[in-house]
Design an enzyme around this catalytic site. Structure first.
Site, mmCIF file in Angstrom:
data_model
loop_
_atom_site.group_PDB
_atom_site.id
_atom_site.type_symbol
_atom_site.label_atom_id
_atom_site.label_comp_id
_atom_site.label_asym_id
_atom_site.label_seq_id
_atom_site.Cartn_x
_atom_site.Cartn_y
_atom_site.Cartn_z
ATOM 1 N N SER A 134 13.318 -26.637 11.955
ATOM 2 C CA SER A 134 14.541 -26.371 12.732
ATOM 3 C C SER A 134 15.438 -25.471 11.886
ATOM 4 O O SER A 134 15.282 -25.413 10.660
ATOM 5 C CB SER A 134 15.261 -27.703 12.989
ATOM 6 O OG SER A 134 16.566 -27.484 13.460
ATOM 7 N N TYR A 148 18.545 -36.136 10.051
ATOM 8 C CA TYR A 148 17.687 -35.200 10.801
ATOM 9 C C TYR A 148 17.543 -33.892 10.016
ATOM 10 O O TYR A 148 16.419 -33.408 9.810
ATOM 11 C CB TYR A 148 18.278 -34.928 12.189
ATOM 12 C CG TYR A 148 17.507 -33.858 12.934
ATOM 13 C CD1 TYR A 148 16.259 -34.144 13.493
ATOM 14 C CD2 TYR A 148 18.000 -32.553 13.059
ATOM 15 C CE1 TYR A 148 15.534 -33.155 14.162
ATOM 16 C CE2 TYR A 148 17.279 -31.570 13.732
ATOM 17 C CZ TYR A 148 16.048 -31.881 14.277
ATOM 18 O OH TYR A 148 15.324 -30.908 14.926
#
Ligand code: NAP
Length: 260
Positions: A133, A146
């Site tokens: 990401s 995360y």
């Protein structure tokens, strides 16, 4: 050629499955929601002349991971896509949920990479796409664990790209926000950041993979932000991120007051 796609019941994973079938790959599609996988498999079979096998699994469970690699040992392309995020204040997020996230985003991806890399050695055109990401490039308060899990994916994949050179192609895909079920699952009430079309992300990612890229960030704006951040201190980036994620989170509304 056979591809195994994790998290194939929605979002990027579903689109990877369609796109790879279009390219002629036989598929093993993996996720927890079997009805969705069955429906996707049926639809792919209708559109393309490929073989699609459905494997229902919770990839946070070691036994499921073990069973998956035992059942499917001959894979040419592994797409380690399954993952989720939790937005909120670290102290408020339930321990078990975050441990599950670490098990999925890090441990399952690590396990499948380890197992399949061994079977891919000596194969022609074998490869792995690990979905990281843009969150991997900097610490993100409010999305702390995360972002750290995706930093693992990015670092792990980049180092393996060096180790595997000439033997196995491996790429870290680093998307920015995209219109999938991701942010809803993460606990974001209303996403203010611009979200990309996930189909564009997947198509561009496969093109980048075929070109031999080791890291791919889809979208000019995302690439620009990641580039610019190199020249900005993490403190500044974190202040911005904290404001964004604290305000967006369904779980941490109390923080809005504390932040002022
Ligand atoms: N969308 C974004 O903005 C964005 C941005 C950057 C990176 N990413 C990354 O992209 C990847 C795919 O996310 P997405 O955006 O496509 O989100 P999504 O639509 O929520 O898809 C997530 C997929 O992961 C599967 N999954 C979740 N928990 C699982 C478990 N325990 N075992 C097996 N499968 C599981 C889900 O299937 P089941 O629920 O059926 O198991 C689903 O198919 C993730 O790694 C995410 O971190 C997304």
């Amino acid at each position: 050629m056979k591809a195994l796609v994790t998290g194939a019941s929605s979002g990027f994973g579903k689109l990877f499955s369609y796109e790879l079938a279009r390219k002629g790959y036989d598929l093993v599609i993996v996720a927890r929601r079997k009805e969705r996988l069955d429906k996707i498999a049926k639809d792919i079979l209708k559109q393309y002349k490929v073989n699609v096998e459905v494997f229902q699994a919770d990839l946070t469970e070691h036994a499921s991971l073990q069973k998956l690699v035992e059942n499917y040992s001959d894979i040419d392309l592994l797409v380690n896509n399954a993952g989720f995020g939790i937005v909120g204040k670290f102290i408020d997020i339930e321990l078990e949920r975050e441990l599950k996230m670490i098990d999925l985003n890090i441990k399952a991806l690590y396990f499948l990479t380890k197992k399949y890399a061994k079977t891919m050695l000596g194969k022609k055109n074998a490869g792995i796409i690990n979905v990281a990401s843009t969150a991997a490039f900097q610490p993100l308060p409010g999305f702390t664990t995360y972002a750290a899990s995706k930093a693992f994916v990015l670092s792990f994949t980049e180092a393996l790209n060096y180790e595997f050179k000439g033997a196995i192609r491996i790429m870290a895909l680093c998307p920015g926000p995209a219109k999938t079920e991701f942010f809803n699952q993460a606990g974001v009430s209303k996403m203010k950041l611009k979200e990309m079309d996930p189909e564009k992300v997947v198509k561009a990612a496969l093109h980048a993979f075929e070109k031999g890229r080791k890291i791919y960030i889809p979208g000019m704006a995302n690439r620009f932000i990641v580039f610019i951040q190199r020249f900005v201190s993490n403190t500044v980036v974190m202040k911005f991120a904290a404001k964004l994620f604290y305000n967006e989170s369904k779980h941490s509304l109390n923080l809005q007051k504390e932040e002022r």
